[in-house]
Structures are given as C-alpha cells and as structure tokens.
Write a protein that holds these residues in place. Structure first.
Motif, PDB file in Angstrom:
ATOM      1  N   SER A  44       7.880   0.342  -7.618  1.00 48.74           N
ATOM      2  CA  SER A  44       6.684  -0.204  -6.967  1.00 48.74           C
ATOM      3  C   SER A  44       6.717   0.151  -5.482  1.00 48.74           C
ATOM      4  O   SER A  44       7.771   0.464  -4.928  1.00 48.74           O
ATOM      5  CB  SER A  44       6.644  -1.726  -7.128  1.00 48.74           C
ATOM      6  OG  SER A  44       7.677  -2.325  -6.364  1.00 48.74           O
ATOM      7  N   ASP A 102       3.785   1.297   1.760  1.00 48.38           N
ATOM      8  CA  ASP A 102       2.534   2.026   1.519  1.00 48.38           C
ATOM      9  C   ASP A 102       1.970   1.584   0.171  1.00 48.38           C
ATOM     10  O   ASP A 102       2.277   2.169  -0.864  1.00 48.38           O
ATOM     11  CB  ASP A 102       2.789   3.537   1.538  1.00 48.38           C
ATOM     12  CG  ASP A 102       3.233   4.006   2.913  1.00 48.38           C
ATOM     13  OD1 ASP A 102       2.629   3.575   3.898  1.00 48.38           O
ATOM     14  OD2 ASP A 102       4.193   4.800   2.989  1.00 48.38           O
ATOM     15  N   PRO A 145      -1.295   0.476  -2.471  1.00 46.05           N
ATOM     16  CA  PRO A 145      -2.635   1.001  -2.751  1.00 46.05           C
ATOM     17  C   PRO A 145      -3.718   0.383  -1.875  1.00 46.05           C
ATOM     18  O   PRO A 145      -4.679   1.060  -1.491  1.00 46.05           O
ATOM     19  CB  PRO A 145      -2.850   0.634  -4.222  1.00 46.05           C
ATOM     20  CG  PRO A 145      -1.470   0.536  -4.792  1.00 46.05           C
ATOM     21  CD  PRO A 145      -0.610   0.009  -3.671  1.00 46.05           C
TER      22      PRO A 145
END
Length: 75
Positions: A43, A61, A63
């Motif tokens: 993840s 980082d 989504p």
C-alpha cells in the motif's frame, strides 16, 4: 532496500499533521486488514514506512494526493 520481508510484522506509530497518532502493523498483502490496523507493505502508506526509523518524516504518495507523516515509534 525498500521491500522484501525485513519490514513485515513491524509495529509503527505515525502521526499525520493535525491528526492523532495512529498505530499500524505492516503485513503482507494477503494479511492486510486496515480495519484492524494491518496495512499491506504494497500500500502507499506501507511502502512509505518500510525501512524507516522513528523520528523520520516521510511523504506518502496516495491516490488522493501526497501527505506527510512523522514516524513516532517503530517496534
């Protein structure tokens, strides 16, 4: 390097700016259960935390956009 098995099963306490500290365990993708605080090493957050030390601030980082978290404790 990042990845591999060395980071798995580690407990980590992080704090996002303006939020309360949160504790997670980094596990393999098959064991991931965010509701139980188990996050996958694949993840965005898990990847960002692997092989880091307490006191570091890392960028995640995700989504929905990047954010910074401070690592308070690594077990």
């Amino acid at each position: 390097g990042i990845g591999g098995q060395e980071g798995l099963g580690r407990g980590v306490t992080i704090q996002e700016e303006g939020s309360d500290p949160e504790s997670y365990t980094i596990v393999g993708a098959a064991e991931a259960n965010p509701g139980q605080g188990k996050i996958s090493n694949e993840s965005p957050l898990g990847r960002a935390l692997l092989n880091r030390k307490a006191g570091e601030t890392v960028q995640v980082d995700a989504p929905a956009g990047s954010f910074m978290v401070q690592i308070l404790k690594v077990e």
